[in-house]
Enzyme design. Structure first.
Site, mmCIF file in Angstrom:
data_model
loop_
_atom_site.group_PDB
_atom_site.id
_atom_site.type_symbol
_atom_site.label_atom_id
_atom_site.label_comp_id
_atom_site.label_asym_id
_atom_site.label_seq_id
_atom_site.Cartn_x
_atom_site.Cartn_y
_atom_site.Cartn_z
ATOM 1 N N GLY A 136 -18.452 5.422 -3.657
ATOM 2 C CA GLY A 136 -17.664 4.167 -3.147
ATOM 3 C C GLY A 136 -18.517 3.374 -2.618
ATOM 4 N N ASP A 158 -16.846 3.375 13.383
ATOM 5 C CA ASP A 158 -16.805 4.307 12.065
ATOM 6 C C ASP A 158 -17.912 5.137 11.761
ATOM 7 O OD1 ASP A 158 -14.038 3.582 11.723
ATOM 8 O OD2 ASP A 158 -14.423 2.064 10.184
ATOM 9 N N THR A 179 -7.525 -2.266 11.478
ATOM 10 C CA THR A 179 -7.800 -1.459 10.284
ATOM 11 C C THR A 179 -7.391 -2.091 9.075
ATOM 12 O OG1 THR A 179 -7.357 0.847 9.279
ATOM 13 C CG2 THR A 179 -5.647 -0.424 10.463
ATOM 14 N N LYS A 182 -10.521 -5.566 8.492
ATOM 15 C CA LYS A 182 -11.805 -5.298 8.983
ATOM 16 C C LYS A 182 -13.174 -6.341 9.011
ATOM 17 C CE LYS A 182 -11.551 -0.313 9.376
ATOM 18 N NZ LYS A 182 -12.183 1.047 8.978
ATOM 19 N N GLY A 206 -15.589 -1.074 2.184
ATOM 20 C CA GLY A 206 -15.855 -1.096 3.549
ATOM 21 C C GLY A 206 -16.345 -0.029 4.067
ATOM 22 N N GLY A 239 -10.770 13.777 6.609
ATOM 23 C CA GLY A 239 -11.326 12.530 7.593
ATOM 24 C C GLY A 239 -10.847 12.633 8.950
HETATM 25 P P1 NDP Z 1 -12.203 -0.281 -0.149
HETATM 26 O O1 NDP Z 1 -10.840 -0.829 -0.746
HETATM 27 O O2 NDP Z 1 -12.834 -1.250 0.628
HETATM 28 O O3 NDP Z 1 -12.845 0.263 -1.183
HETATM 29 C C1 NDP Z 1 -12.549 1.084 -1.920
HETATM 30 C C2 NDP Z 1 -13.593 1.956 -2.985
HETATM 31 O O4 NDP Z 1 -13.182 2.864 -3.596
HETATM 32 C C3 NDP Z 1 -14.419 1.211 -3.748
HETATM 33 O O5 NDP Z 1 -15.584 1.548 -3.957
HETATM 34 C C4 NDP Z 1 -13.588 1.420 -5.177
HETATM 35 O O6 NDP Z 1 -14.519 1.268 -6.390
HETATM 36 C C5 NDP Z 1 -13.300 2.820 -5.081
HETATM 37 N N1 NDP Z 1 -12.260 3.232 -5.831
HETATM 38 C C6 NDP Z 1 -10.811 2.679 -5.815
HETATM 39 N N2 NDP Z 1 -10.214 3.455 -6.471
HETATM 40 C C7 NDP Z 1 -10.963 4.359 -7.394
HETATM 41 C C8 NDP Z 1 -10.512 5.402 -8.334
HETATM 42 N N3 NDP Z 1 -9.508 5.439 -8.684
HETATM 43 N N4 NDP Z 1 -11.592 6.035 -8.675
HETATM 44 C C9 NDP Z 1 -13.099 5.884 -8.217
HETATM 45 N N5 NDP Z 1 -13.224 4.902 -7.273
HETATM 46 C C10 NDP Z 1 -12.197 4.107 -6.607
HETATM 47 O O7 NDP Z 1 -11.446 0.909 0.860
HETATM 48 P P2 NDP Z 1 -12.222 1.542 2.125
HETATM 49 O O8 NDP Z 1 -13.696 1.684 2.111
HETATM 50 O O9 NDP Z 1 -11.728 0.652 3.424
HETATM 51 O O10 NDP Z 1 -11.401 2.888 2.233
HETATM 52 C C11 NDP Z 1 -11.975 3.940 1.477
HETATM 53 C C12 NDP Z 1 -11.307 5.397 2.227
HETATM 54 O O11 NDP Z 1 -11.893 5.674 3.373
HETATM 55 C C13 NDP Z 1 -9.618 5.109 2.336
HETATM 56 O O12 NDP Z 1 -9.309 6.429 1.734
HETATM 57 C C14 NDP Z 1 -9.633 5.139 3.727
HETATM 58 O O13 NDP Z 1 -8.269 5.731 4.201
HETATM 59 C C15 NDP Z 1 -10.738 6.168 4.386
HETATM 60 N N6 NDP Z 1 -11.297 5.691 5.710
HETATM 61 C C16 NDP Z 1 -11.215 6.635 6.796
HETATM 62 C C17 NDP Z 1 -11.689 6.550 7.904
HETATM 63 C C18 NDP Z 1 -11.485 7.616 8.835
HETATM 64 O O14 NDP Z 1 -11.639 7.355 10.185
HETATM 65 N N7 NDP Z 1 -11.506 8.924 8.587
HETATM 66 C C19 NDP Z 1 -12.109 5.184 8.204
HETATM 67 C C20 NDP Z 1 -12.097 4.176 7.255
HETATM 68 C C21 NDP Z 1 -11.793 4.590 6.068
HETATM 69 P P3 NDP Z 1 -14.575 -0.136 -6.964
HETATM 70 O O15 NDP Z 1 -15.680 -1.102 -6.113
HETATM 71 O O16 NDP Z 1 -15.247 0.212 -8.300
HETATM 72 O O17 NDP Z 1 -13.269 -1.017 -6.993
#
Ligand code: NDP
Length: 277
Positions: free
Chosen positions: A131, A106, A65, A69, A134, A243
């Site tokens: 978003g 996932d 995690t 990843k 990842g 989630g």
């Molecule tokens: P990353 O750090 O890879 O990506 C974060 C994303 O969120 C980017 O697109 C970023 O935009 C955006 N972002 C961050 N802060 C803000 C904000 N304040 N307003 C708008 N956009 C924002 O994270 P992950 O993709 O790994 O994880 C994303 C979510 O998914 C997490 O909450 C994680 O817990 C959840 N998750 C849940 C799973 C499950 O099994 N339920 C499995 C995997 C993840 P920018 O590109 O502009 O920075």
């Protein structure tokens, strides 16, 4: 003498909050598998050495995690097609001759929760993915495989959404943009794959888009309602969920890869303790 249980674990940083040990303990009990599953705190600098050590000591499989990843990719001998497409690994299996295979459950866990548990039929529909990190990247191919009319990726940094859409353009109708370019079109499903909730924030989604949505799915999970789920509910979206279902379903897909048996996720979801989020 009873043999030692087969060893599994999840690695992450931080990891103390992980519910994966609880979920896999339920699966193991339910299916009668002799195995252990723990949570290992692994800082980024320690990743290669700790990975080698775990498998050298006889470990059978790992979940991976945040933030590892992508970083585990070059440390593995084989990568499944879906992990390669997602550009991320969440499941590692020790195969014969100690070869390590990386996979990603996932996306299939998400689609399974959507279609089997929530009974949401979005084939031919319009989906908005918030978003471009990842988690979002791992959902694009499985979503397009459902046969959508359109997938729109919106991101705070629009260029990342556009680039991601271009990367998957050969798999279906997908476009990327910033939140200000969403207009007022309606979506059958909005998926929040941003990390905004971790900062107690909401993605800057125009309310008109939210109000016109049929269903909202937040990848995040928390003790009780997430900020995004509450926001969606307050705007009277028909269905809004967090989630937890995806978390349990991706774990079940990993368990199936490792043990060759699919656990009953409904029983585990029904028993999921709210305070255990
Ligand atoms: P990353 O750090 O890879 O990506 C974060 C994303 O969120 C980017 O697109 C970023 O935009 C955006 N972002 C961050 N802060 C803000 C904000 N304040 N307003 C708008 N956009 C924002 O994270 P992950 O993709 O790994 O994880 C994303 C979510 O998914 C997490 O909450 C994680 O817990 C959840 N998750 C849940 C799973 C499950 O099994 N339920 C499995 C995997 C993840 P920018 O590109 O502009 O920075």
């Amino acid at each position: 003498m009873t043999p030692a249980p087969d060893r599994y674990a999840v690695i992450g940083h931080p990891i103390a909050h992980s519910r994966s040990p609880w979920i896999h303990a339920q699966f193991a009990r339910q299916t009668g598998q002799h195995m252990s599953y723990s949570a290992l705190e692994v800082a980024p600098a320690e990743l290669p050495a700790r990975l080698r050590q775990f498998f050298a000591e006889g470990g059978r499989g790992l979940n991976v995690t945040v933030p590892h990843k992508q970083a585990v990719l070059p440390l593995l001998d084989e990568i499944s097609e879906r992990a390669s497409v997602a550009g991320a690994v969440n499941t590692i299996t020790a195969q014969s001759h100690s070869r390590l295979r990386g996979d990603n459950t996932d996306g299939s866990g998400f689609v399974r929760d959507l279609t089997q548990n929530l009974k949401l039929d979005i084939a031919g529909g319009r989906v908005l993915l918030l978003g471009a990190g990842g988690a979002a990247r791992g959902l694009i191919a499985p979503l397009l495989a459902l046969g959508l009319e359109q997938l729109v990726i919106a991101n705070r940094s629009p260029a990342r959404a556009v680039e991601l859409a271009q990367r998957f353009a050969d798999r279906g109708p997908v476009r990327g943009c910033g939140y200000d370019r969403l207009g007022t079109v309606a979506f059958d499903l909005i998926v929040n794959a941003t990390a905004a909730g971790l900062e107690q924030q909401l993605p800057p989604l125009p309310v008109a888009v939210l109000e016109a949505a049929a269903a909202c799915y937040d990848l995040a999970y928390a003790g009780g309602e997430t900020r995004f789920v509450r926001w969606a509910r307050e705007h009277e979206v028909r269905c809004s969920v967090d989630g937890t279902g995806m978390l349990v379903e991706q774990a079940a897909e990993s368990f199936l890869l490792w043990r060759g048996v699919r656990p009953d996720t409904a029983a585990v979801l029904a028993a999921f303790p709210q305070e255990a989020h």
